[in-house]
Motif scaffolding. Sequence first.
Motif, PDB file in Angstrom:
ATOM      1  N   TYR B 175       0.842  -1.193   0.000  1.00 45.17           N
ATOM      2  CA  TYR B 175       0.000   0.000   0.000  1.00 45.17           C
ATOM      3  C   TYR B 175       0.883   1.250   0.000  1.00 45.17           C
ATOM      4  CZ  TYR B 175      -4.367   2.464   1.197  1.00 45.17           C
ATOM      5  OH  TYR B 175      -5.470   3.253   1.187  1.00 45.17           O
ATOM      6  N   PHE B 179       1.458   4.348  -2.825  1.00 42.60           N
ATOM      7  CA  PHE B 179       1.386   5.794  -2.610  1.00 42.60           C
ATOM      8  C   PHE B 179       2.641   6.492  -3.136  1.00 42.60           C
ATOM      9  CE2 PHE B 179      -1.986   5.122   0.653  1.00 42.60           C
ATOM     10  CZ  PHE B 179      -2.884   6.019   0.114  1.00 42.60           C
ATOM     11  N   ASN B 183       2.818   9.143  -6.216  1.00 43.64           N
ATOM     12  CA  ASN B 183       3.286  10.508  -6.036  1.00 43.64           C
ATOM     13  C   ASN B 183       4.478  10.845  -6.920  1.00 43.64           C
ATOM     14  OD1 ASN B 183       4.710  12.815  -4.550  1.00 43.64           O
ATOM     15  ND2 ASN B 183       2.722  12.690  -3.572  1.00 43.64           N
ATOM     16  N   LEU B 184       5.391   9.891  -7.097  1.00 46.45           N
ATOM     17  CA  LEU B 184       6.632  10.194  -7.816  1.00 46.45           C
ATOM     18  C   LEU B 184       6.675   9.593  -9.208  1.00 46.45           C
ATOM     19  CD1 LEU B 184       9.150   9.640  -4.903  1.00 46.45           C
ATOM     20  CD2 LEU B 184       8.244  11.787  -5.739  1.00 46.45           C
ATOM     21  N   GLY B 185       5.806   8.628  -9.488  1.00 52.87           N
ATOM     22  CA  GLY B 185       5.787   8.033 -10.810  1.00 52.87           C
ATOM     23  C   GLY B 185       6.939   7.084 -11.074  1.00 52.87           C
ATOM     24  N   THR B 186       7.629   6.641 -10.015  1.00 53.57           N
ATOM     25  CA  THR B 186       8.718   5.696 -10.213  1.00 53.57           C
ATOM     26  C   THR B 186       8.908   4.866  -8.959  1.00 53.57           C
ATOM     27  OG1 THR B 186      11.045   5.427 -10.700  1.00 53.57           O
ATOM     28  CG2 THR B 186      10.427   7.372  -9.465  1.00 53.57           C
ATOM     29  N   THR B 187       9.496   3.664  -9.145  1.00 58.13           N
ATOM     30  CA  THR B 187       9.810   2.849  -7.981  1.00 58.13           C
ATOM     31  C   THR B 187      11.310   2.639  -7.844  1.00 58.13           C
ATOM     32  OG1 THR B 187       9.471   0.887  -9.340  1.00 58.13           O
ATOM     33  CG2 THR B 187       7.645   1.560  -7.935  1.00 58.13           C
ATOM     34  N   GLU B 191      15.889   7.016  -9.220  1.00 59.08           N
ATOM     35  CA  GLU B 191      14.916   7.971  -9.759  1.00 59.08           C
ATOM     36  C   GLU B 191      14.131   8.634  -8.642  1.00 59.08           C
ATOM     37  OE1 GLU B 191      12.592   5.986 -12.733  1.00 59.08           O
ATOM     38  OE2 GLU B 191      14.387   5.302 -13.779  1.00 59.08           O
ATOM     39  N   GLY B 203       5.531  18.792   2.745  1.00 56.38           N
ATOM     40  CA  GLY B 203       4.812  19.415   1.646  1.00 56.38           C
ATOM     41  C   GLY B 203       4.133  18.391   0.754  1.00 56.38           C
ATOM     42  N   GLU B 204       4.456  17.119   0.951  1.00 54.23           N
ATOM     43  CA  GLU B 204       3.912  16.053   0.110  1.00 54.23           C
ATOM     44  C   GLU B 204       3.223  15.023   0.990  1.00 54.23           C
ATOM     45  OE1 GLU B 204       4.278  15.915  -3.252  1.00 54.23           O
ATOM     46  OE2 GLU B 204       5.412  17.778  -3.291  1.00 54.23           O
ATOM     47  N   PRO B 205       1.990  15.278   1.389  1.00 48.84           N
ATOM     48  CA  PRO B 205       1.330  14.379   2.340  1.00 48.84           C
ATOM     49  C   PRO B 205       1.273  12.928   1.878  1.00 48.84           C
ATOM     50  CG  PRO B 205       0.050  16.362   2.009  1.00 48.84           C
ATOM     51  CD  PRO B 205       1.128  16.394   1.003  1.00 48.84           C
ATOM     52  N   LEU B 206       1.053  12.693   0.596  1.00 51.82           N
ATOM     53  CA  LEU B 206       0.941  11.309   0.142  1.00 51.82           C
ATOM     54  C   LEU B 206       2.271  10.589   0.219  1.00 51.82           C
ATOM     55  CD1 LEU B 206      -1.477  11.256  -2.889  1.00 51.82           C
ATOM     56  CD2 LEU B 206      -1.880  10.730  -0.500  1.00 51.82           C
ATOM     57  N   LEU B 208       4.580  11.260   2.453  1.00 51.07           N
ATOM     58  CA  LEU B 208       4.746  10.989   3.884  1.00 51.07           C
ATOM     59  C   LEU B 208       3.971   9.736   4.267  1.00 51.07           C
ATOM     60  CD1 LEU B 208       5.801  12.048   6.607  1.00 51.07           C
ATOM     61  CD2 LEU B 208       3.742  13.398   6.808  1.00 51.07           C
ATOM     62  N   LEU B 209       2.744   9.656   3.787  1.00 53.04           N
ATOM     63  CA  LEU B 209       1.905   8.493   4.069  1.00 53.04           C
ATOM     64  C   LEU B 209       2.538   7.226   3.498  1.00 53.04           C
ATOM     65  CD1 LEU B 209      -0.813   7.413   5.082  1.00 53.04           C
ATOM     66  CD2 LEU B 209      -1.787   7.994   2.891  1.00 53.04           C
TER      67      LEU B 209
END
Lengths: 172, 483
Positions: B175, B179, B183-187, B191, B203-206, B208-209
Amino acid sequence: MYMAIFILFAIMSIAGAIMVITLKSPVSSAIALIFVLCCIAGLFALMGALFMAALQVIVYAGAIMVLFLFIIMLLNLKDEILGEDEKKVTRVFGSILGIAFLLEIGFFVRRALTVGSESLMYPVPEQFASIEVISTGLFTKFLFAFEITSVLLLVAIIGAIMLSKGEGKTEY
Amino acid sequence: MIEIPFINLAVIYPEIAIFTASVIVLLVDLFMKGEKQGTLSTITMLGFAAAAIIASRQWFHFETGFSDALIADNFALVFKLLFCAAGVLTLFLSVHYLNREKIFRGEYFFLILSSTVGMMILASANELITAFLGLEVMSVPLYLLAGYDKKKLLSNEAALKYFLMGAFASGILIYGIAFVYGNLGTTNFDEIYRALQGKTLYGEPLLLLGLGLILIGFSFKTAFVPFHSWVPDVYVGTPTPATAFFSIAPKAAGFAILFRLLFKAFAPMMPDITGILWVLAVLTMFAGNLIAIAQRNIKRMLAYSSIAHAGYILIALTTGTADGAKAAILYLLAYTAMNVGAFGIVILLGREGEKDLSIAGYSGLSRRHPIAAAAMALFMFSLAGIPPTAGFIGKFYIFRGAVSAGFIWLAILGVVNSLISVYYYLRVIVIMYMKPEAESDRVITYPLSLMVAIILAAWGTVQIGIFPNSWLNLVRDSVSGFF
């Protein structure tokens, strides 16, 4: 229209998920789970990921859930075996924590819509989740992950055989 | 036209060696008649040896492959060597035990080997999906090892608890990965690092989650408090040699991926999450040590002590510096030696059916079995961190790293916890040496394989403790190219 269908599927899948964990009979739970998986397939279809929607129905709602039902019926669980869940305290405590966790996730998602809005506005790429994109990804960028899954499956098969091979009674 | 990615098989040579050995074990087990334990353990040993030789020859090669999904830098290689060492030591612990408990089956070796494959993937994963699959390949055999003694109810319970907890942890982890990807479009770790430049975690809640959920997922595997509840029951129910393996190798693998994740991929976010790690470290140390005091069963005590040790290593993770990473690797090496030794003695003193595991049962051991008592004392001193043993050197560098990185309070709390732990480790020694002999029909045989494991562990404990220089060099090289 889009929003209406989305909300419909979303509410149905959440309601189904709640039924999965609250219904007493395992068979009804499993059927509720099939319902949830179908709703999620609907959500995928709504995003234009038709291949994912089809996979969701065929693999999860079809194959895996049939196995589930099969096993539940083989086990033939009666009410006496399932018994009463005596630990009321754990249950209440658990649901409070669970709801808190859910609210937390909701809070973050809500904040993300206001604070970090720019990063959430990725345009959906061309051919999003189409067969072509998924298969190309599997055989190029995620080739290793794809291959190592076979090792995982081998281990799972050996494990299933190891555990189910009869070797006398359990000592209590 | 599909572009075929650059596949560099060299990056997974050690994994291939171990996996080949595991398949050979299965086939030999299937077709061989009669006594096969010797053959199977030899094959397993050869697999580990081959992987270790390959890994040591790749030192400073920095291979990458599979579209950068995997990387075999020194950091990954030192962990691969550690897993091979842990595997071999576990093998030595197992042979006698499996015969004594009459539970020998060929799958045991297969499970140890395939779990090691997963750990190696986890150590060299440079991408989140690969890391997740490595974690699963590592965990599934561990669940099976926990339930290996099928006829015992405790073992069944251990397997079920471990499996359910592990399944939840995997769900939470994936999960979180979703997220981060959303948010970043990469794993890919490199990258992710580039995408994070100029962003703050708050500034990036998702993000952080996502990172929080990923941390929770891995925390289950490395058993940080409050994600530790499965540890005592699983450690007690699992066959003892497998417990030794559980307490070392998966923990090291979890730390390997945490280090790579936090020091490489999420390095720009590291200052934001040290607070979380700080709290986790303190909780883990205190809970592990304080609950260990109350334990009467030696395996349960070692289970809580392993939680506490994870807390010390978490201090090194919190510092976020190269010194911290070095100290953590050194500590894991030392912990491997001393914990295998302690579990070896527990196996040596145990009897068929996992009896004689109470600490009180060790009273007066020094009179009848002076060698076993002396070895146990050595391992307990080392676990407590008393010089001149490996445990002292490990703790020294961890606390020094924390102080030099400015985490004075964390170091102080670590030392306080070390002092607490002295109480329950020394109690074992006091019971062995100063209490009158217990009425016991305990008969100890000294099987060769078990003695080899204990002697190797004792050698490691003393060697790291007295001559730490060569180990420090190894550790220094292992983080080169990582920072």
